[in-house]
Design a protein around this motif. Structure first.
Motif, PDB file in Angstrom:
ATOM      1  N   VAL A 134    -125.147  31.550   1.085  1.00  0.00           N
ATOM      2  CA  VAL A 134    -123.861  31.756   2.018  1.00  0.00           C
ATOM      3  C   VAL A 134    -122.844  32.446   1.342  1.00  0.00           C
ATOM      4  O   VAL A 134    -122.325  32.156   0.088  1.00  0.00           O
ATOM      5  CB  VAL A 134    -123.366  30.375   2.725  1.00  0.00           C
ATOM      6  N   LEU A 135    -122.254  33.624   2.069  1.00  0.00           N
ATOM      7  CA  LEU A 135    -121.198  34.193   1.194  1.00  0.00           C
ATOM      8  C   LEU A 135    -120.216  34.561   2.133  1.00  0.00           C
ATOM      9  O   LEU A 135    -120.405  35.720   3.017  1.00  0.00           O
ATOM     10  CB  LEU A 135    -121.677  35.629   0.585  1.00  0.00           C
ATOM     11  N   PRO A 136    -119.031  33.884   2.364  1.00  0.00           N
ATOM     12  CA  PRO A 136    -117.968  34.367   3.361  1.00  0.00           C
ATOM     13  C   PRO A 136    -117.239  35.358   2.613  1.00  0.00           C
ATOM     14  O   PRO A 136    -117.283  35.321   1.292  1.00  0.00           O
ATOM     15  CB  PRO A 136    -117.303  32.987   3.659  1.00  0.00           C
ATOM     16  N   PHE A 137    -116.701  36.252   3.319  1.00  0.00           N
ATOM     17  CA  PHE A 137    -116.089  37.492   2.568  1.00  0.00           C
ATOM     18  C   PHE A 137    -115.114  37.801   3.559  1.00  0.00           C
ATOM     19  O   PHE A 137    -114.987  37.850   4.766  1.00  0.00           O
ATOM     20  CB  PHE A 137    -116.715  38.647   2.018  1.00  0.00           C
ATOM     21  N   LEU A 138    -113.838  38.646   3.002  1.00  0.00           N
ATOM     22  CA  LEU A 138    -112.802  39.212   3.741  1.00  0.00           C
ATOM     23  C   LEU A 138    -112.995  40.788   3.784  1.00  0.00           C
ATOM     24  O   LEU A 138    -113.404  41.286   2.588  1.00  0.00           O
ATOM     25  CB  LEU A 138    -111.505  38.787   3.404  1.00  0.00           C
TER      26      LEU A 138
END
Length: 764
Positions: free
Chosen positions: A679-683
């Motif tokens: 999983v990779l959250p990013f802005l």
């Protein structure tokens, strides 16, 4: 203020001659003068009273006229004079009452009717005066002074065309100079009528064409008069600018204006608004901005709500088109405060909505929309439509907002409602044409485009729809390339490279396009170099709700050349939901290392998309694959975004990517983890560097921190950083590039991967 000529009353002229003779006698005979001073004659008293009236000595003149009535009750000139003095001296009501009483006694007397016309002018305005002047003219059409008073009444009532029509039936009535002025006034009246918003566009065009044709006929005649007509010609050329504006001949208008400026002609303020509008229409907002600001700074007719709003709105759209949407939004925000939401109409028991207030709120809302406040703009405009459901300007703009947010079906429904009110309105049809393109309703889009472009070829909005349709009919070239800059990557190899091109033909029978393409991919591994080349050709079908492709391919990898095939389809259930599916025989997805070892795969894919708006979107896909070496893989990918911040020129999204992979075999010579989850959250930051109509230059940057789990190796952190730019020009060319850094573990070994990605779209 106009006063009747003495010629209007024949007894006055006789009295004037007698008065002159009496004065001459008085000068020659002192004894006669003395007698006259003691008891002035009728002629002397009448002349004396008129002199005082001309000198605006109202009370003294009134005294003399009343004295004359007492001494000479059968001389109507004294009663007429009293009425004129009352009308001129601020007692218009009393003058009108006396004139009415006089007319009741002499209803068919021409001079009495002219007196009544004079007092009606003061009391009730030019149209009331025209009624009595017209009656006098009908009773005595051959009397020159009556004809002149009738002609002046027509001109005072702003009816120069009626005046010109009358003069043309009486040749030589006016001298040439006055005739030219009347002709110019008559054409100017047609020009003004062509700019009335309440008329249909077809009517305005017809009037503007009539005015332009008359100018073309009259200019050569006026120029023959030489220098004495120069001022009139310049005035008429200025009036003609408004006719060009009404006819949407904006390029000619600007050329004429610039020619007038070059000849050092003074341009009156009333023409400047049309000139500014023309510059804005021709996509020169800096020039329009300067002129609108000039009018506002000069306080030109700012007390007129309609003219004021035209200036203010022109300023707003000039700022917006010039790219300064923040200033446009800030300038528009306080504008509704200048108007009351309601107004009271004499004779009405209840208050009624103030159109100026509604227009100001509408303009402010649209500036918010241009500044990316789509949620607020939609909410406010939706409330305005609910309160004014028959206002198609509001409804078509609401449909535009829906379409821009990715809801073409909702836009279509709103425009259908607008169509019931004004089925042939150009703005409604243009909205339907753009919506039809979004919905891939090609036949409908073509029919609407043909209709609007044939009816309004000069209108830039119709030109824009026609441009989009012409672009739709072009061929399309797509090129994408990527380059890996890392030394080692288990999936792609080190220093990997890929280049793919595809060309689409113009549409065939509306829905079909043929395409063909080729690709070259390479990657270096520790035990050798992998290379994959393929060529493909197929057909695409695009219709409402559906986009499908079918292709065959020739694939060269491993130890030979093999055929392949692919079929895919996307169905948009509505504006929010869509489903896609694909099947691949010899998929192009396997790692290069597997292809190098002559291992291919067949795969299927199904995905479900939910898109709430441009601010929220989620997508999940499942892809099972079967490799030729017996391995079976299932990939699940979840991606989405949520808007965090929105500003006029940039916005910030929170994105997330999650995946899960399972392989039946993991003891193979290519990367094939038994189980892996990540999983990779990013802005994601997007910024508009420059935008001018269909040309835009944007940049974006992303940063993300996440983690992955690989069975047999444990948990690891992942990081991502990227930066890219994209340039779009004139709806036919797009170019983008992104450089990214990814850091993650493969089989417990961290790899840092630099990647450069380029893509281009060109329609020709």
């Amino acid at each position: 203020m106009h006063r009747p000529s003495f010629r209007a009353f024949p007894p006055f002229r006789t009295a004037l001659y007698a008065c002159a003779a009496a004065l001459l006698t008085a000068c020659l005979s002192p004894s006669a003068a003395t007698a006259s001073e003691a008891a002035p004659s009728r002629e002397q008293l009448l002349a004396q009273a008129r002199h005082k009236r001309d000198a605006q000595q109202w009370q003294a003149a009134l005294h003399d006229f009343q004295q004359g009535q007492a001494r000479f009750p059968h001389e109507p000139g004294f009663l007429y004079g009293e009425i004129y003095v009352l009308a001129d001296g601020g007692q218009a009501g009393a003058a009108y009452e006396k004139a009415t009483q006089l007319l009741e006694r002499h209803p068919h007397d021409v001079d009495t009717l002219l007196v009544m016309a004079y007092t009606s002018l003061r009391q009730h305005g030019p149209f009331a005066a025209l009624e009595y002047a017209d009656r006098a003219q009908q009773l005595a059409p051959d009397r020159p002074y009556v004809a002149r008073e009738y002609l002046q009444a027509l001109r005072r009532a702003d009816m120069p065309n009626a005046a010109l029509e009358w003069v043309e039936k009486h040749p030589n009535f006016l001298p040439p100079a006055e005739m030219r002025v009347l002709q110019a006034d008559a054409v100017a009246e047609i020009v003004r009528l062509s700019d009335v918003d309440s008329r249909s566009e077809a009517e305005r065009f017809q009037l503007a064409d009539e005015a332009l044709a008359q100018y073309q006929r009259l200019f050569p005649q006026w120029l023959q008069a030489g220098p004495e007509a120069q001022a009139l010609v310049q005035r008429a050329r200025t009036d003609r600018l408004q006719a060009l504006h009404a006819r949407f001949y904006m390029s000619e208008l600007v050329r004429e204006y610039e020619d007038l400026v070059a000849s050092q002609a003074e341009i009156p303020p009333y023409a400047l608004a049309d000139i500014a509008s023309a510059y804005l229409y021709l996509r020169q907002p800096e020039k329009s901005l300067a002129i609108y600001q000039q009018l506002i700074d000069a306080n030109y007719m700012r007390n007129d709500d309609i003219i004021r709003q035209k200036q203010d709105f022109g300023l707003l759209y000039s700022y917006s088109d010039a790219g300064d949407v923040s200033t446009a939004q800030n300038t528009a925000s306080p504008m509704p405060q200048d108007f009351s939401p309601w107004r009271y109409v004499e004779g009405e028991k209840s208050k009624v909505p103030n159109a100026s207030y509604l227009d100001a709120v509408h303009a402010s809302t649209m500036m918010d929309f241009y500044a990316n406040d789509t949620v607020g703009a939609q909410s406010r405009l939706g409330g305005m439509v609910a309160g004014a459901p028959v206002n198609n300007h509001l409804r078509t703009d609401l449909a535009w907002i829906y379409r821009s947010r990715g809801w073409p079906r909702r836009s279509e429904a709103e425009l259908k409602v607008a169509e019931t009110y004004e089925p042939r309105d150009m703005v409604v049809q243009l909205g339907q044409g753009n919506t039809a393109l979004s919905l891939q309703e090609w036949r409908q889009a073509e029919a609407i485009n043909q209709d609007t472009y044939q009816r309004y070829p000069e209108d830039v909005r119709a030109q824009r729809l026609n441009r989009l349709w012409e672009v739709h009919k072009l061929s399309e070239l797509r090129i994408s390339a990527y380059r890996g800059l890392s030394k080692q990557n288990p999936v792609y190899g080190s220093r990997y490279f890929g280049l793919e091109t595809v060309v689409y033909t113009p549409p065939i029978d509306y829905n079909w396009r043929l395409f063909a393409g080729a690709a070259h991919l390479t990657g270096n591994y520790e035990d050798g170099k992998a290379q994959y080349n393929f060529e493909r050709a197929g057909v695409e079908w695009r219709s409402r709700n559906w986009t499908s492709e079918a292709e065959v391919s020739s694939n060269r990898y491993g130890f030979g050349q093999r055929p392949g095939a692919r079929i895919s389809s996307t169905y948009n259930i509505n504006d929010q939901w869509g489903i896609s599916g694909a099947a691949n025989w010899r998929s192009r997805a396997p790692p290069l290392d597997a292809l190098r070892q002559n291992i291919s795969s067949n795969s299927a894919e199904i995905s479900l998309r939910w898109r709430q708006s441009e601010r929220r979107e989620w997508d999940i896909s499942i892809t099972p694959s079967r490799f030729s070496d017996g391995n079976q893989r299932i990939d699940v990918l979840l991606s989405g975004k949520e808007r965090l911040l929105t500003f006029p020129r940039w916005f910030l999204d929170l994105g997330i990517e999650g995946y899960a992979t399972r392989n039946k075999l993991n003891n193979v010579n290519y990367y094939s983890p038994q189980r892996e989850y990540g999983v990779l959250p990013f802005l994601n930051w997007n910024h508009t560097i420059y935008q001018r109509y269909e040309t835009a230059w944007r940049q974006n940057a992303s940063i993300g921190f996440g983690g992955l789990y690989q069975k047999g190796f444990g948990n690891y952190a992942t990081q991502m950083l990227s930066y890219g730019q994209r340039y779009q020009h004139n709806s036919v060319f797009e170019l983008g590039g992104t450089i990214s850094l990814n850091r993650r573990a493969y089989d417990s070994i961290y790899e840092r991967e630099w990647r450069l990605v380029l893509d281009m779209i060109y329609r020709f």
